[in-house]
Design a protein around this motif. Sequence first.
Motif, PDB file in Angstrom:
ATOM      1  N   PHE A  53       3.990  18.270  -3.471  1.00  0.00           N
ATOM      2  CA  PHE A  53       4.784  17.958  -4.664  1.00  0.00           C
ATOM      3  C   PHE A  53       5.054  16.384  -4.800  1.00  0.00           C
ATOM      4  CE2 PHE A  53       8.545  16.784  -6.757  1.00  0.00           C
ATOM      5  CZ  PHE A  53       8.726  17.473  -8.025  1.00  0.00           C
ATOM      6  N   MET A  54       4.839  15.767  -5.923  1.00  0.00           N
ATOM      7  CA  MET A  54       4.950  14.471  -6.016  1.00  0.00           C
ATOM      8  C   MET A  54       5.952  14.106  -7.217  1.00  0.00           C
ATOM      9  SD  MET A  54       3.314  11.153  -5.414  1.00  0.00           S
ATOM     10  CE  MET A  54       2.980   9.608  -6.154  1.00  0.00           C
ATOM     11  N   ALA A  55       7.068  13.258  -6.653  1.00  0.00           N
ATOM     12  CA  ALA A  55       8.091  12.738  -7.425  1.00  0.00           C
ATOM     13  C   ALA A  55       7.836  11.403  -7.742  1.00  0.00           C
ATOM     14  CB  ALA A  55       9.453  12.988  -6.627  1.00  0.00           C
ATOM     15  N   PHE A  56       7.334  11.416  -9.095  1.00  0.00           N
ATOM     16  CA  PHE A  56       6.949   9.792  -9.486  1.00  0.00           C
ATOM     17  C   PHE A  56       8.061   8.735  -9.623  1.00  0.00           C
ATOM     18  CE2 PHE A  56       3.789  13.173 -11.008  1.00  0.00           C
ATOM     19  CZ  PHE A  56       2.523  12.367 -10.653  1.00  0.00           C
ATOM     20  N   GLN A  57       7.493   7.509  -9.537  1.00  0.00           N
ATOM     21  CA  GLN A  57       8.365   6.355  -9.883  1.00  0.00           C
ATOM     22  C   GLN A  57       8.666   6.361 -11.298  1.00  0.00           C
ATOM     23  OE1 GLN A  57       6.689   2.693  -8.476  1.00  0.00           O
ATOM     24  NE2 GLN A  57       8.695   1.630  -9.033  1.00  0.00           N
ATOM     25  N   TYR A  58       7.564   6.568 -11.953  1.00  0.00           N
ATOM     26  CA  TYR A  58       7.849   6.713 -13.587  1.00  0.00           C
ATOM     27  C   TYR A  58       7.349   7.845 -14.167  1.00  0.00           C
ATOM     28  CZ  TYR A  58       8.136   1.341 -12.500  1.00  0.00           C
ATOM     29  OH  TYR A  58       8.446   0.218 -11.950  1.00  0.00           O
ATOM     30  N   PRO A  59       8.309   8.684 -14.185  1.00  0.00           N
ATOM     31  CA  PRO A  59       7.852  10.360 -14.781  1.00  0.00           C
ATOM     32  C   PRO A  59       7.444   9.968 -16.161  1.00  0.00           C
ATOM     33  CG  PRO A  59       9.868  10.296 -13.376  1.00  0.00           C
ATOM     34  CD  PRO A  59       9.836   8.775 -13.639  1.00  0.00           C
ATOM     35  N   VAL A  60       6.510  10.858 -16.569  1.00  0.00           N
ATOM     36  CA  VAL A  60       5.826  10.917 -17.918  1.00  0.00           C
ATOM     37  C   VAL A  60       6.638  11.577 -18.767  1.00  0.00           C
ATOM     38  CG1 VAL A  60       3.638  10.214 -17.093  1.00  0.00           C
ATOM     39  CG2 VAL A  60       4.103  12.664 -17.599  1.00  0.00           C
ATOM     40  N   GLU A  61       6.797  11.254 -20.048  1.00  0.00           N
ATOM     41  CA  GLU A  61       7.322  12.043 -21.176  1.00  0.00           C
ATOM     42  C   GLU A  61       6.616  13.063 -21.729  1.00  0.00           C
ATOM     43  OE1 GLU A  61       9.413   9.504 -23.852  1.00  0.00           O
ATOM     44  OE2 GLU A  61      10.463   8.268 -22.413  1.00  0.00           O
ATOM     45  N   ILE A  62       6.949  14.467 -22.015  1.00  0.00           N
ATOM     46  CA  ILE A  62       6.099  15.319 -22.548  1.00  0.00           C
ATOM     47  C   ILE A  62       6.886  15.741 -23.814  1.00  0.00           C
ATOM     48  CG2 ILE A  62       4.566  17.384 -22.343  1.00  0.00           C
ATOM     49  CD1 ILE A  62       4.742  16.884 -19.322  1.00  0.00           C
ATOM     50  N   PRO A  63       6.729  15.070 -24.955  1.00  0.00           N
ATOM     51  CA  PRO A  63       7.530  15.590 -26.047  1.00  0.00           C
ATOM     52  C   PRO A  63       7.191  17.118 -26.547  1.00  0.00           C
ATOM     53  CG  PRO A  63       7.056  13.413 -26.399  1.00  0.00           C
ATOM     54  CD  PRO A  63       6.035  13.931 -25.236  1.00  0.00           C
ATOM     55  N   GLY A 117       0.819  -1.094  -0.065  1.00  0.00           N
ATOM     56  CA  GLY A 117      -0.153   0.070  -0.004  1.00  0.00           C
ATOM     57  C   GLY A 117       0.910   1.333  -0.038  1.00  0.00           C
ATOM     58  N   LYS A 118       2.120   1.303  -0.022  1.00  0.00           N
ATOM     59  CA  LYS A 118       3.090   2.382  -0.192  1.00  0.00           C
ATOM     60  C   LYS A 118       2.631   3.450  -1.140  1.00  0.00           C
ATOM     61  CE  LYS A 118       7.155   0.228  -0.740  1.00  0.00           C
ATOM     62  NZ  LYS A 118       6.292  -1.037  -1.046  1.00  0.00           N
ATOM     63  N   SER A 119       2.722   2.940  -2.424  1.00  0.00           N
ATOM     64  CA  SER A 119       2.415   3.795  -3.332  1.00  0.00           C
ATOM     65  C   SER A 119       0.832   4.351  -3.461  1.00  0.00           C
ATOM     66  CB  SER A 119       2.847   3.232  -4.757  1.00  0.00           C
ATOM     67  OG  SER A 119       4.080   2.816  -4.821  1.00  0.00           O
ATOM     68  N   THR A 120      -0.046   3.196  -3.094  1.00  0.00           N
ATOM     69  CA  THR A 120      -1.441   3.820  -2.816  1.00  0.00           C
ATOM     70  C   THR A 120      -1.191   5.070  -1.904  1.00  0.00           C
ATOM     71  OG1 THR A 120      -2.321   1.694  -3.316  1.00  0.00           O
ATOM     72  CG2 THR A 120      -3.590   3.093  -2.291  1.00  0.00           C
ATOM     73  N   ASN A 122       9.344  24.385  -4.614  1.00  0.00           N
ATOM     74  CA  ASN A 122       9.615  24.773  -3.150  1.00  0.00           C
ATOM     75  C   ASN A 122       8.466  24.189  -2.391  1.00  0.00           C
ATOM     76  OD1 ASN A 122      11.064  25.612  -0.877  1.00  0.00           O
ATOM     77  ND2 ASN A 122      10.362  27.442  -0.837  1.00  0.00           N
ATOM     78  N   PRO A 123       8.262  23.154  -2.406  1.00  0.00           N
ATOM     79  CA  PRO A 123       6.898  22.440  -1.562  1.00  0.00           C
ATOM     80  C   PRO A 123       6.924  22.785  -0.194  1.00  0.00           C
ATOM     81  CG  PRO A 123       8.111  20.550  -2.630  1.00  0.00           C
ATOM     82  CD  PRO A 123       8.874  22.041  -3.091  1.00  0.00           C
ATOM     83  N   ALA A 124       5.604  22.616   0.431  1.00  0.00           N
ATOM     84  CA  ALA A 124       5.643  22.383   2.023  1.00  0.00           C
ATOM     85  C   ALA A 124       5.913  20.974   2.136  1.00  0.00           C
ATOM     86  CB  ALA A 124       4.243  22.877   2.357  1.00  0.00           C
ATOM     87  N   LEU A 125       5.454  20.089   1.357  1.00  0.00           N
ATOM     88  CA  LEU A 125       5.400  18.456   1.360  1.00  0.00           C
ATOM     89  C   LEU A 125       6.014  17.709   0.063  1.00  0.00           C
ATOM     90  CD1 LEU A 125       4.935  15.704   3.229  1.00  0.00           C
ATOM     91  CD2 LEU A 125       2.434  15.922   2.139  1.00  0.00           C
ATOM     92  N   ALA A 126       7.011  17.226   0.193  1.00  0.00           N
ATOM     93  CA  ALA A 126       7.535  16.539  -1.253  1.00  0.00           C
ATOM     94  C   ALA A 126       7.314  15.033  -0.877  1.00  0.00           C
ATOM     95  CB  ALA A 126       8.931  16.676  -1.374  1.00  0.00           C
ATOM     96  N   VAL A 127       6.522  14.229  -1.640  1.00  0.00           N
ATOM     97  CA  VAL A 127       6.090  12.987  -1.564  1.00  0.00           C
ATOM     98  C   VAL A 127       6.888  12.389  -2.806  1.00  0.00           C
ATOM     99  CG1 VAL A 127       4.283  11.128  -1.864  1.00  0.00           C
ATOM    100  CG2 VAL A 127       3.751  13.479  -0.782  1.00  0.00           C
ATOM    101  N   MET A 128       7.914  11.397  -2.448  1.00  0.00           N
ATOM    102  CA  MET A 128       8.823  10.761  -3.213  1.00  0.00           C
ATOM    103  C   MET A 128       8.398   9.305  -3.400  1.00  0.00           C
ATOM    104  SD  MET A 128      12.239  12.877  -2.374  1.00  0.00           S
ATOM    105  CE  MET A 128      13.011  12.590  -3.938  1.00  0.00           C
ATOM    106  N   ASP A 129       7.692   9.015  -4.309  1.00  0.00           N
ATOM    107  CA  ASP A 129       7.220   7.626  -4.553  1.00  0.00           C
ATOM    108  C   ASP A 129       8.306   6.667  -5.545  1.00  0.00           C
ATOM    109  OD1 ASP A 129       5.640   5.252  -4.633  1.00  0.00           O
ATOM    110  OD2 ASP A 129       4.629   5.918  -6.462  1.00  0.00           O
ATOM    111  N   GLU A 130       9.035   6.004  -4.377  1.00  0.00           N
ATOM    112  CA  GLU A 130      10.106   5.042  -5.179  1.00  0.00           C
ATOM    113  C   GLU A 130      10.916   5.806  -6.006  1.00  0.00           C
ATOM    114  OE1 GLU A 130       9.373   0.946  -5.622  1.00  0.00           O
ATOM    115  OE2 GLU A 130       7.344   1.019  -4.394  1.00  0.00           O
ATOM    116  N   THR A 131      11.507   6.891  -5.612  1.00  0.00           N
ATOM    117  CA  THR A 131      12.344   7.990  -6.749  1.00  0.00           C
ATOM    118  C   THR A 131      13.701   6.984  -6.875  1.00  0.00           C
ATOM    119  OG1 THR A 131      11.531   9.922  -5.859  1.00  0.00           O
ATOM    120  CG2 THR A 131      13.542   9.923  -6.720  1.00  0.00           C
TER     121      THR A 131
END
Length: 257
Positions: A88-98, A46-49, A168-177
């Motif tokens: 702020f959410m740092a994703f495990q799999y950041p998406v590409e935006i060409p 349930g970590k990533s959830t 410069n977030p108040a809370l940074a959530v780093m999901d399996e960075t």
Amino acid sequence: MNDSPVLVVTGLAAGVADEDLDILKGVDLAIRPGEIHAIMGPNGSGKSTLAKVIAGHPGYEATDGSAELNGEDLLEMEPDERARAGVFMAFQYPVEIPGVSIANFMRTALQSRLEDGEELDLFDFQELLMERMELLDMDASFAQRPVNDGFSGGEKKRNEILQMAVLNPALAVMDETDSGLDIDALKVVAHGVNTLRKENPEMAVLLITHYQRILNHIVPDRVHVMVGGRIVESGGPQIALELEAQGYEEYRKAHAA
């Protein structure tokens, strides 16, 4: 320093939207300004959830309990409202935006925080972006590359840290960075997080990981073990070392019992 918690999660139950099955089954968590909390656990715990529910991912929904950010009801906010409020959410799999440069992406993100009709000064933004990149030992040319397009795993994670530095977030959530990173890329990520914490000592960090190795470089104040959708133990950094040596089997057995 303000000692009121940035994030307070109480009895949080949640699961995949439109499915009658909770993945989180009563999570309690409080993170104060400047604290780093690490959540560790086996696959499916349930970590990533938890990370996605905090960030407001539309594919997940809370079914019970509460989550507050600086005293405000986080679960009543849309994802963009949460971001503007300081999540702020740092994703495990950041998406590409060409076709969209990192600089334009970041400028749009900062513009969205301003009041209607207020324009972001381009010179101020450029100065801020270059200052952040210098802080993170990044080449200025990086800002002109399309967002994550053709990036290596390490470059994607570096881009996540740059976004965090600018916003410069108040809370940074780093999901399996740390997922899939070699040791050099891991050190880059850790250096970025540690540098930002020195500059903004009130930033709270929720670090979700399988492995203890990133905690050698980003030292947590608290470590929580999650099994079966619940936090089953909390303590200091030594818990991570014990998990590295012994694994999760004892926690699984206790949860099953």
